[in-house]
Design an enzyme around this catalytic site. Structure first.
Site, PDB file in Angstrom:
ATOM      1  CD  GLN A 104      68.247 -14.370  32.602  1.00  0.00           C
ATOM      2  OE1 GLN A 104      67.760 -14.963  31.813  1.00  0.00           O
ATOM      3  NE2 GLN A 104      67.821 -14.054  33.971  1.00  0.00           N
ATOM      4  CG  ASP A 107      70.077  -2.594  32.234  1.00  0.00           C
ATOM      5  OD1 ASP A 107      71.119  -2.918  33.086  1.00  0.00           O
ATOM      6  OD2 ASP A 107      68.700  -2.817  32.852  1.00  0.00           O
ATOM      7  CG  HIS A 122      71.713 -12.957  27.842  1.00  0.00           C
ATOM      8  ND1 HIS A 122      70.273 -12.999  28.442  1.00  0.00           N
ATOM      9  CD2 HIS A 122      72.261 -14.247  27.899  1.00  0.00           C
ATOM     10  CE1 HIS A 122      70.053 -14.310  28.578  1.00  0.00           C
ATOM     11  NE2 HIS A 122      71.090 -14.928  28.569  1.00  0.00           N
ATOM     12  CB  CYS A 130      84.990  -5.009  14.664  1.00  0.00           C
ATOM     13  SG  CYS A 130      85.456  -4.999  12.986  1.00  0.00           S
ATOM     14  CB  CYS A 151      84.928  -0.939  13.017  1.00  0.00           C
ATOM     15  SG  CYS A 151      86.423  -1.118  14.017  1.00  0.00           S
ATOM     16  CB  SER A 193      60.187 -15.090  32.988  1.00  0.00           C
ATOM     17  OG  SER A 193      61.113 -15.150  31.992  1.00  0.00           O
ATOM     18  CG  ASN A 217      59.475 -12.824  39.787  1.00  0.00           C
ATOM     19  OD1 ASN A 217      58.380 -12.253  39.125  1.00  0.00           O
ATOM     20  ND2 ASN A 217      60.319 -13.326  38.747  1.00  0.00           N
ATOM     21  CD  GLU A 219      54.288 -12.836  37.159  1.00  0.00           C
ATOM     22  OE1 GLU A 219      53.065 -12.205  36.961  1.00  0.00           O
ATOM     23  OE2 GLU A 219      54.704 -13.521  35.964  1.00  0.00           O
TER      24      GLU A 219
HETATM   25  P1  OAD Z   1      61.391 -11.444  31.472  1.00  0.00           P
HETATM   26  O1  OAD Z   1      60.833 -10.273  31.059  1.00  0.00           O
HETATM   27  O2  OAD Z   1      61.407 -12.639  30.887  1.00  0.00           O
HETATM   28  O3  OAD Z   1      60.988 -11.755  32.946  1.00  0.00           O
HETATM   29  C1  OAD Z   1      61.073 -10.657  33.917  1.00  0.00           C
HETATM   30  C2  OAD Z   1      60.787 -11.395  35.146  1.00  0.00           C
HETATM   31  O4  OAD Z   1      60.524 -10.079  36.293  1.00  0.00           O
HETATM   32  C3  OAD Z   1      59.138 -11.702  35.495  1.00  0.00           C
HETATM   33  O5  OAD Z   1      59.197 -12.973  36.140  1.00  0.00           O
HETATM   34  C4  OAD Z   1      58.510 -10.454  36.035  1.00  0.00           C
HETATM   35  O6  OAD Z   1      57.449 -11.004  36.952  1.00  0.00           O
HETATM   36  C5  OAD Z   1      59.941 -10.041  36.964  1.00  0.00           C
HETATM   37  N1  OAD Z   1      59.550  -8.546  37.447  1.00  0.00           N
HETATM   38  C6  OAD Z   1      59.141  -7.470  37.135  1.00  0.00           C
HETATM   39  N2  OAD Z   1      59.086  -6.403  37.667  1.00  0.00           N
HETATM   40  C7  OAD Z   1      59.588  -6.765  38.852  1.00  0.00           C
HETATM   41  C8  OAD Z   1      60.317  -6.216  40.018  1.00  0.00           C
HETATM   42  N3  OAD Z   1      60.029  -4.985  40.277  1.00  0.00           N
HETATM   43  N4  OAD Z   1      60.805  -7.086  40.980  1.00  0.00           N
HETATM   44  C9  OAD Z   1      60.929  -8.282  40.822  1.00  0.00           C
HETATM   45  N5  OAD Z   1      60.724  -9.085  39.677  1.00  0.00           N
HETATM   46  C10 OAD Z   1      60.045  -8.222  38.815  1.00  0.00           C
HETATM   47  O7  OAD Z   1      63.171 -11.243  31.757  1.00  0.00           O
HETATM   48  P2  OAD Z   1      64.508 -12.147  31.682  1.00  0.00           P
HETATM   49  O8  OAD Z   1      64.036 -13.249  32.634  1.00  0.00           O
HETATM   50  O9  OAD Z   1      65.499 -11.351  32.384  1.00  0.00           O
HETATM   51  O10 OAD Z   1      67.877 -12.299  26.421  1.00  0.00           O
HETATM   52  O11 OAD Z   1      64.622 -12.688  30.375  1.00  0.00           O
HETATM   53  C11 OAD Z   1      65.627 -13.256  29.947  1.00  0.00           C
HETATM   54  C12 OAD Z   1      66.210 -13.084  28.840  1.00  0.00           C
HETATM   55  O12 OAD Z   1      64.846 -13.088  27.519  1.00  0.00           O
HETATM   56  C13 OAD Z   1      66.716 -11.633  28.306  1.00  0.00           C
HETATM   57  O13 OAD Z   1      68.073 -11.473  28.983  1.00  0.00           O
HETATM   58  C14 OAD Z   1      66.650 -11.300  26.981  1.00  0.00           C
HETATM   59  C15 OAD Z   1      65.444 -11.951  26.773  1.00  0.00           C
HETATM   60  O14 OAD Z   1      65.293 -12.459  25.301  1.00  0.00           O
HETATM   61  C16 OAD Z   1      68.450 -11.361  25.459  1.00  0.00           C
HETATM   62  O15 OAD Z   1      68.458 -10.348  25.413  1.00  0.00           O
HETATM   63  C17 OAD Z   1      69.753 -12.298  24.849  1.00  0.00           C
END
Ligand code: OAD
Length: 248
Positions: A104, A107, A122, A130, A151, A193, A217, A219
């Protein structure tokens, strides 16, 4: 106790013999590289309103504001390096006959670590699209000289090639992600998450199709109840340990 003790003998032998493996990653995988996550105390969505910055309506209302936020994030990400978690996942690609990495994250750090063809659900913060003809181009300028950027072919405004809230994912991308989850013998769900769809449904899809699902994770998450094992700790520590277990 090493969290890996939670992996039963059955899970480990499955991991060693599996031919088709897939992994879904989220912002947590890049956290140890220094990239902010989205949720939680320090998360981007705790400090910024997604509806002001990451929706098509927000862009229509004020493209310069949206681009300034993306420019800030691009500047933040540009100097970051992949961490041992990214590196371990790049290694998975070499270790398994058939490994699909679904992320997801926008970066691009998985590619820098050497993952060859990640499914970027994503989009990617280093790509622009463009607004006139949809052409997608790489743009690594940091900071951007012009906001909003234009562009280089036709001069029309471009937008970040990122899927915003309320937008549909690219059907080809969804199809690759779903196929990987459906066909996996082992499915990892790492540093997410598990609240954003359709990515969050991949672990359940894999499980329903017979995969052993391993979560990594800091947590427990809403996905924890449907997986075979949740390993609690930083992915940058646990993933290299898993590489050692598979090799050992
Ligand atoms: P979140 O910020 O929602 O969740 C990050 C997760 O990583 C949490 O459950 C943390 O506990 C866990 N975490 C943090 N540090 C960690 C580590 N060192 N090792 C293992 N786990 C760790 O991020 P995403 O689930 O990626 O969408 O969010 C999903 C989408 O929501 C993203 O792609 C973004 C956002 O809106 C778009 O930009 C379209």
């Amino acid at each position: 106790m090493s969290e890996l003790k939670k992996l039963t003998g059955d899970i480990i032998s499955r991991l060693k013999s599996a031919k088709r493996i897939a992994a879904l990653t989220g912002a947590g995988v890049s956290a140890e590289s220094g990239a902010p996550t989205f949720r939680g105390e320090e998360g981007l969505w705790n400090n910024y309103r997604a509806e002001d910055l990451a929706t098509p309506e927000a862009f229509e209302r004020d493209p310069a504001l949206v681009w300034r936020w993306y420019d800030w994030r691009r500047n933040l990400i540009a100097p970051l390096k992949p961490n041992p978690g990214h590196n371990a996942l790049a290694m998975f690609e070499k270790m398994f006959e058939n490994f699909t990495l679904v992320t997801q994250n926008v970066d691009g750090l998985h590619r820098v670590a050497g993952s060859e063809n990640p499914v970027e659900m994503h989009g990617n913060i280093w790509l622009t699209r463009c607004l006139r003809d949809g052409t997608v181009k790489e743009n690594r300028e940091t900071p951007l000289k012009e906001i909003p950027p234009r562009c280089s072919d036709c001069g029309a405004m471009v937008r970040p090639h990122i899927v915003w809230f309320g937008e549909s994912l690219d059907p080809a991308v969804i199809s690759r992600a779903f196929k990987a989850a459906q066909g996996a013998e082992v499915f990892f769900v790492i540093g997410t998450s598990g609240v954003v769809q359709p990515a969050a449904s991949l672990a359940g899809l894999a499980k329903n199709n017979g995969a052993t699902v391993i979560e990594i994770n800091l947590e427990p998450t809403p996905l924890s109840y449907q997986v075979d094992a949740t390993l609690l700790g930083p992915s940058g520590r646990i993933l290299p340990e898993i590489v050692s277990v598979i090799k050992g």
